[in-house]
Enzyme design. Structure first.
Site, PDB file in Angstrom:
ATOM      1  NE  ARG A 129     -49.392 -12.922   7.199  1.00 27.92           N
ATOM      2  CZ  ARG A 129     -49.358 -14.243   7.074  1.00 27.92           C
ATOM      3  NH1 ARG A 129     -50.491 -14.943   7.039  1.00 27.92           N
ATOM      4  NH2 ARG A 129     -48.206 -14.889   6.990  1.00 27.92           N
ATOM      5  CB  ILE A 184     -45.378 -13.677   3.901  1.00 31.47           C
ATOM      6  CG1 ILE A 184     -45.889 -12.609   4.886  1.00 31.47           C
ATOM      7  CG2 ILE A 184     -46.398 -14.784   3.719  1.00 31.47           C
ATOM      8  CD1 ILE A 184     -47.199 -11.946   4.437  1.00 31.47           C
ATOM      9  CB  SER A 185     -42.513 -13.838   8.957  1.00 32.29           C
ATOM     10  OG  SER A 185     -41.174 -13.788   8.544  1.00 32.29           O
ATOM     11  CB  ALA A 186     -45.873 -17.303  11.284  1.00 34.08           C
TER      12      ALA A 186
END
Length: 241
Positions: free
Chosen positions: A42, A68-70
């Site tokens: 990530r 950016i999503s969790a």
């Protein structure tokens, strides 16, 4: 340790701890999603100045009002999608490319022969973000498993339809008709639906005879899906944060 001195081993250990936590908390339920999230770095999908936060379970800004999503949401959506090796997937909202990379590790695992690989098509309306995602995917080793397209995601990508799975990473006022049309019979879609104040993640199934069944699975909060079959720009500014 200063953020800029953190090395690959530090990130690998942080990734392992995060994945173990997501397993304990029930977000990761399958071995293939666990393996994918352990493999995808990530830290290569966030702005350089935020790399030290890559394994915090939180959304992070990536520019142009997008995030950016969790990690827990990426895990949850990937689990609900019920991906399998060899599947063809459409993602609406490429963002930084991270979620597409995770899905690519499921449908086209690194340790499987290429002839068994599926493919992820991810569409992004903001050209600068599409290029950001493309660069990130290339340096992380996913350029041959993920194709990034610039366009209106609410219209889907009919050139490669139909899709086994469609994942939407922005909230729509309703399920866009073109996405339903581009979903294979027997296929699934995972999509957030709602307005600024109330959204739910839905799992949508197109039955073998073409009927549409949907169910809400959890409250959520996403940026708006802007496009012809989503929110207009002015609506997004006042409807969704």
């Amino acid at each position: 340790m200063a953020p800029w001195t953190r090395d690959e081993e530090w990130f690998r250990e942080a990734r392992r701890r995060l994945v173990e936590r997501l397993v304990r908390e029930g977000y990761i339920r399958s071995e293939h999603v666990k393996r994918a999230m352990l493999r995808v770095p990530r830290e290569l999908f966030v702005p350089d100045e935020l790399r030290h936060l890559a394994y915090e379970d939180t959304p992070l800004p990536i520019g142009h009002g997008q995030t950016i999503s969790a990690p827990h949401m990426v895990a949850m959506m990937t689990e609900y999608a019920d991906l399998k090796p060899g599947m063809k997937v459409l993602e609406v909202g490429a963002g930084s490319g991270y979620h597409a990379a995770v899905m690519a590790e499921v449908v086209a695992p690194s340790d499987e022969p290429r002839e068994h690989w599926g493919h992820v098509y991810t569409i992004e309306r903001i050209p600068e973000l599409a290029e950001f995602a493309r660069r990130n995917l290339e340096r992380a080793g996913y350029a041959d498993r993920v194709t990034v397209i610039v366009g209106d995601g609410s219209r889907g990508y009919p050139e490669k339809a139909p899709y086994d799975r469609i994942i939407v990473t922005a909230a729509a006022p309703d399920i866009p008709g073109p996405l339903i049309d581009q979903l294979k019979p027997g296929g699934k879609m995972v999509i957030p639906i709602g307005d600024r104040y109330l959204q739910h993640l839905y799992v949508v199934v197109k039955t073998r005879d073409g009927k549409i069944e949907s169910r809400p699975v959890t409250p959520c909060l996403f940026v708006p899906l802007v496009g012809e079959y989503g929110w207009r720009e002015y609506e997004a500014d006042t409807t969704l944060a």
